[in-house]
Each structure stands twice: as C-alpha cells, then as structure tokens.
Write an enzyme that holds these catalytic residues in place. Structure first.
Site, PDB file in Angstrom:
ATOM      1  N   ASP A   1      45.046  24.994  41.753  1.00  0.00           N
ATOM      2  CA  ASP A   1      45.318  25.091  43.188  1.00  0.00           C
ATOM      3  C   ASP A   1      45.055  23.718  43.773  1.00  0.00           C
ATOM      4  O   ASP A   1      43.904  23.283  43.875  1.00  0.00           O
ATOM      5  CB  ASP A   1      44.416  26.153  43.818  1.00  0.00           C
ATOM      6  CG  ASP A   1      44.804  26.464  45.263  1.00  0.00           C
ATOM      7  OD1 ASP A   1      45.543  25.660  45.866  1.00  0.00           O
ATOM      8  OD2 ASP A   1      44.358  27.505  45.772  1.00  0.00           O
TER       9      ASP A   1
ATOM     10  N   GLU B   1      46.316  22.830  46.764  1.00  0.00           N
ATOM     11  CA  GLU B   1      46.606  23.139  48.182  1.00  0.00           C
ATOM     12  C   GLU B   1      48.109  23.176  48.428  1.00  0.00           C
ATOM     13  O   GLU B   1      48.840  22.269  48.045  1.00  0.00           O
ATOM     14  CB  GLU B   1      45.925  22.162  49.148  1.00  0.00           C
ATOM     15  CG  GLU B   1      45.994  22.609  50.609  1.00  0.00           C
ATOM     16  CD  GLU B   1      45.485  24.035  50.839  1.00  0.00           C
ATOM     17  OE1 GLU B   1      46.260  24.984  50.589  1.00  0.00           O
ATOM     18  OE2 GLU B   1      44.321  24.200  51.257  1.00  0.00           O
ATOM     19  N   ASN B   2      48.517  24.264  49.059  1.00  0.00           N
ATOM     20  CA  ASN B   2      49.939  24.531  49.304  1.00  0.00           C
ATOM     21  C   ASN B   2      50.739  24.485  48.011  1.00  0.00           C
ATOM     22  O   ASN B   2      51.901  24.098  48.011  1.00  0.00           O
ATOM     23  CB  ASN B   2      50.515  23.558  50.334  1.00  0.00           C
ATOM     24  CG  ASN B   2      49.776  23.627  51.656  1.00  0.00           C
ATOM     25  OD1 ASN B   2      49.510  24.715  52.146  1.00  0.00           O
ATOM     26  ND2 ASN B   2      49.402  22.486  52.202  1.00  0.00           N
TER      27      ASN B   2
ATOM     28  N   ASP C   1      41.507  27.579  52.244  1.00  0.00           N
ATOM     29  CA  ASP C   1      41.515  28.003  53.644  1.00  0.00           C
ATOM     30  C   ASP C   1      40.899  29.389  53.797  1.00  0.00           C
ATOM     31  O   ASP C   1      41.150  30.083  54.769  1.00  0.00           O
ATOM     32  CB  ASP C   1      42.938  27.979  54.187  1.00  0.00           C
ATOM     33  CG  ASP C   1      43.883  28.857  53.376  1.00  0.00           C
ATOM     34  OD1 ASP C   1      43.420  29.557  52.441  1.00  0.00           O
ATOM     35  OD2 ASP C   1      45.096  28.862  53.668  1.00  0.00           O
TER      36      ASP C   1
ATOM     37  N   ASN D   1      42.350  52.073  51.368  1.00  0.00           N
ATOM     38  CA  ASN D   1      41.737  51.704  52.640  1.00  0.00           C
ATOM     39  C   ASN D   1      40.319  52.276  52.741  1.00  0.00           C
ATOM     40  O   ASN D   1      39.903  52.716  53.806  1.00  0.00           O
ATOM     41  CB  ASN D   1      42.618  52.182  53.800  1.00  0.00           C
ATOM     42  CG  ASN D   1      42.513  51.263  54.987  1.00  0.00           C
ATOM     43  OD1 ASN D   1      41.908  50.193  54.887  1.00  0.00           O
ATOM     44  ND2 ASN D   1      43.059  51.680  56.119  1.00  0.00           N
TER      45      ASN D   1
ATOM     46  N   ASP E   1      42.507  51.347  41.390  1.00  0.00           N
ATOM     47  CA  ASP E   1      41.893  52.069  42.512  1.00  0.00           C
ATOM     48  C   ASP E   1      41.456  53.476  42.116  1.00  0.00           C
ATOM     49  O   ASP E   1      40.717  54.127  42.859  1.00  0.00           O
ATOM     50  CB  ASP E   1      42.870  52.151  43.694  1.00  0.00           C
ATOM     51  CG  ASP E   1      43.073  50.796  44.365  1.00  0.00           C
ATOM     52  OD1 ASP E   1      42.359  49.847  44.027  1.00  0.00           O
ATOM     53  OD2 ASP E   1      43.967  50.689  45.234  1.00  0.00           O
TER      54      ASP E   1
END
Ligand code: NAG
Length: 510
Positions: free
Chosen positions: A230, A232-233, A307, A430, A447
């Site tokens: 990574d 960035e972008n 970020d 959720n 899940d």
C-alpha cells in the site's frame, strides 16, 4: 557455558542452532542488525524478536474491572507468556490495548484515532481494539496469541521515532494468517501518514494482505489473497498497479510477507512462515505518478489504511520496520528464524468448555437470573429467546433446536443449523443474530461461525464470533446479538454481560 551462550547470541552463524537448542539465539532483529539494517520498530504478541529481549510484548485490559497487565516472554528471546494472560483474563473478556515496540525506539502501537476516510466505531471515533483471544497459536509447542483484526479494528502510532521518511530506505516483514483476509481496504502493516489522512501518492509504504479492493487496484495471479504494497492511492503488486502475474495467491496458513523500498527501487517477497524460503514476487523500479521519489511520513499502522480505512480483516503475529534496505540474504536468514519459531495452528486452542458434537441436536438455555427457562430460538429470521419446556408445541421445540455443524468459515469452530429450516444457520448481520439460508458466500460462512468457550459466568458455554472475536452470542431484551463487553451499542452493556453471554447446552428439544 556463558561464553557459549553469548557466542550464540552474537554470531550470525548461530542460526542453525535455533531448531536444536532451547538456549537464547539471535532473533529477527539481531539478524537485521547484523545485516546493517537494524529494526526501528519491532512488534509481536507471540514472541521476543531479539534474542535478549525480555520486556513487555503487549498489554491487555480486562472487561471486569478495566485493569491492565503487560505480557512478557517466558524467558529472554522466548515465546509470550499466554498463561499469564489466561489467568488475568479468566472469567471475563480482554482486549489488546498496546503492542509494544521491542526495538527501544518507543514505537508502540495503540488504538487508532479517526482518520480522513473513516471514523472508528468508538464514541470518540477511535477504531476498536482486538480481542486478546481471537488468534491462538503455538510456537515451538507453546501457546501464544496473535492479533485478530476484525473490521473496524486498528492500531497506530502517528509520532514514530526513527522510521523512514521521504525517500529513505526501509524494510518491512510481517507474519500473517494466510486464511484470514477480505477485499476491504486495508489490512496493512507499515509506514503511513502522520495525520491519519490521505496526503497523496507515495506517502505510505506498508505491507498489504488481502484480495484488493476491486477498484482497479493491484492484483496478482489467481483469485488472491496477495501480498502487495500500500503506497497510498494504490495497492501495488509490482510496477503497474493493475496486475503482476508473478505475485501468487497465498495459500499457506502462516505467511511471511516482505516489502522493502529504497530510492527508485522496491521489492515484494513472501513465503510459507512454517517452511521453506522466501521468493521474490517483484523487484524493480518505483511506479510512476508520485511514487518516485517517495514521500514517506513514518507513522506506523496495523490493520487499517493510511487514512484509517478500517473495513479490512486479517491476523498479525509479528512484524518489524528497519532502517535501511535489507539484503535478500538478511531476509532469508530472518525467514529461517521464523520457520524455526515453529508456528502451528492448533485448532484445539480455538474452543474450550463443555464439548459440542458435530451432528447432534442441541438446545441452549439462558443463565441470567431473569431468564433461566428461556432458550435460544427463532421466529422467522429473527433469533430470540423463548420459554420452552417438554410440554411446548412441536413447532416451538423445533424453533429452539439446532444441529451442530462443523464451522462453515473455520473448521476449528462450529455453525448451528436450524432444526425446522434445514440449510439455514445462525449468523450475525449488523451485530444481530439471524437465521438465514446459507448462500455459500465467504462472508456468510464467516458470519455463521462461532467458537464456544467455557461460559464467562462459569456456566455452560459462551459463543464467540469467529469473525468478531470481541463479540459473543448475547440475549438482550429477548433478542439475539453478538455483543462486546461495554461496547458501543445498547446491547453491549457491561451490566449482566457475563450472564447474558453464557448458555447451558443440552440435548435438543427436537
Ligand atoms: C527514539 O529512539 C532512540 C533510539 O534510537 C531512543 O534512544 C529514544 O529514547 C527514542 N525516543 C523516544 C521518545 O522514545
């Protein structure tokens, strides 16, 4: 004797002794030092990364009273004292609050603050902390715990000391769980922005592990997961951000991932952390478009993007950042040290308490004083608790009966198939427990996977979510949730938490 010990600690030639000797030997950071590229950050919850290190590895905080304790190696250079954690956390929940830097630079990792892309779930916008029990393993036969990063979990240090900035050279490695990943941005470890915001291309240099985020970012061969960088972008598998066929899909349970960079040069390497050597997946020029020269800022992230993009999942066992560009041969020696640490996934460590038998029908009785005649049941898709007895209707008995299946998302744990709706399983969605048809997807399987452990109130079992291990099955106002102890939702209330998450398992009513 002592001179022999010192010799082993100081000599690069001693690595061959690691597998056959229990004496302190060189750790990964001793090897990097010998290679002229010393660690400036060294993080691990499983073991010391220097042969002489006996300080704290990590700190845990327990749910019962908020007290904290530091977990240290069993001996200098050794494996973490998991028994000390188990004793401190007995009968309650524990979170990993600090991952200490072993390098002496003070580059500890703590709960990540909100960033430009995302605020975490905590009331102050911070990310969640990891469960201390989500990733048990053995090293050389001894139990230890990794850092299981569920989505919305992250660690960070925005004021790091001595890490690479600008176009300065650095090396990174980390050991991850090769089977725990997703497509969300970004399960990263390494160098990032100091303000938790996207400050532009080339402002990060972190190891990424996962299947990319599907938005034109990097990929390797096959369907992933891949080790990428990574920057960035861009999640880069090589020179082009789009595809590098030489970057293979990782299939080993434990993976050693390497990224390193120096002016106009960088590399991705990787291998099975339990055997064999490292291979080089990319070694060449920097990508164009703001990545040459680099503009590294030197903060340190774990489990999130620069970020604070916090949707990713993965498991971290150990990792370092160096000053200077390590040679391949230095990294090869580090890989030999990791292999000699003998990481093993012992599935028996994932569960505890009364045993469940695959194929059996069970019913689960609540143990909170209010509710000891209530059982986990369902009405349509909604999981609830209902009063059930031998004189209840057949329909209700079936609604409160579940067939134990091998965990759909992890075979060390379990899934629970509805008695009256075959093919449908208890899953969280959720944070609520639902009964849904198995759609065959990775997310459904994960899940719908729960790891029973000895009941937190001393009765029966508590059912830990495999994918969100800070969370357990809980009945709250007669509905089913996965709840964390004192977390951000009303149903996470610390009041009666241990009772509400403990269920006595019996033969099924139906
Ligand atoms: C920064 O790292 C140096 C070692 O290079 C160490 O002596 C110093 O104490 C560290 N500073 C802080 C604030 O921890």
């Amino acid at each position: 004797m002592f001179s022999g010990l010192n010799h082993r600690r100081s000599s690069v030639l001693a690595f061959g002794l690691v597998a056959t000797s229990s004496l302190a030997t060189a750790g990964p950071c001793d090897i990097y030092s010998s290679g002229g590229t010393p660690c400036v950050a060294a993080h691990s919850t499983t073991r010391a990364l220097y042969g002489a290190y006996s300080g704290p590895l990590y700190q845990v905080s327990r749910g019962s009273d908020g007290a904290t304790t530091n977990i240290t190696p069993l001996s200098a250079g050794g494996v973490a004292n998991a028994a000390a954690q188990d004793s401190f956390c007995a009968g309650t929940t524990c979170l990993i609050t600090i991952i200490y830097d072993q390098s002496g630079h003070g580059n500890h990792l703590t709960q990540a603050p909100p960033g430009g892309a995302a605020s975490g779930p905590q009331p102050n916008g911070f990310d969640n902390l990891a469960s201390a029990v989500g990733a048990p393993v053995r090293l050389n036969g001894q139990k230890a715990y990794g850092v299981f990063i569920a989505p919305f979990t992250g660690y960070r240090n925005n004021a790091a000391n001595g890490t690479a900035t600008g176009d300065a050279s650095e090396g990174l490695y980390a050991v991850f769980d090769g089977t725990h990943y997703n497509t969300a941005c970004c399960f990263d470890y390494g160098n990032a922005e100091t303000n938790s915001r996207d400050t532009g291309n080339g402002h990060m240099e972190a190891i990424y592990f996962g299947t990319g985020d599907g938005s034109g970012r990097g990929t390797g061969s096959g369907s992933g997961p891949w080790i990428m960088a990574d920057l960035e972008n861009g999640l880069f598998s090589g020179l082009s951000p789009i595809n590098n066929p030489a970057d293979p899909t990782i299939s080993s349970r434990f993976v050693t991932a390497v990224v390193k960079g120096e002016p106009n040069q960088w590399a991705i390497r990787g291998g099975d952390a339990t055997s064999g050597t490292l291979s080089t997946f990319y070694n060449g020029a920097r990508p164009s478009g703001g990545y040459n020269p680099m503009s590294k800022e030197g903060a340190i992230i774990l489990g999130i993007g620069g970020d604070n993009s916090d949707g990713a999942q993965g498991t971290f066992y150990e990792g370092v950042m160096t000053s200077g560009y390590p040679s391949d041969s230095t990294e090869n020696s580090v890989q030999a040290d990791i292999v000699a640490a003998k990481y093993v996934y012992d599935t028996s460590l994932m569960t505890s308490g009364p045993a469940l038998n695959v194929g059996s029908s069970i019913s689960l009785r609540a143990t909170t004083a209010c509710c000891t005649t209530r059982y986990i049941a369902h009405t349509g898709a909604t999981v609830n608790t209902q009063v059930v007895s031998t004189s209840s209707s057949t329909a209700l008995k079936q609604q409160a009966s579940w067939t134990v299946r091998t965990g759909l998302g992890n075979s060390a744990c379990f899934s629970f198939e509805s008695n009256d709706t075959p093919g449908s399983f208890i899953r969280h969605s959720n944070y609520q427990l639902m009964v849904n048809a198995n759609d065959g997807s990775k997310i459904f399987h994960e899940d719908a996977t729960f790891c029973p452990q000895a009941g937190l109130n001393g009765q029966g079992n508590s059912f830990r979510s495999w994918s969100y291990p800070t969370r357990y099955w809980r009945h709250y106002n007669a509905l089913g949730y996965i709840a964390s102890n004192g977390g951000e939702h009303e149903f996470d209330s610390a009041t009666l938490f241990n009772d509400d998450v403990s269920f006595v398992v019996s033969a099924g009513f139906a």
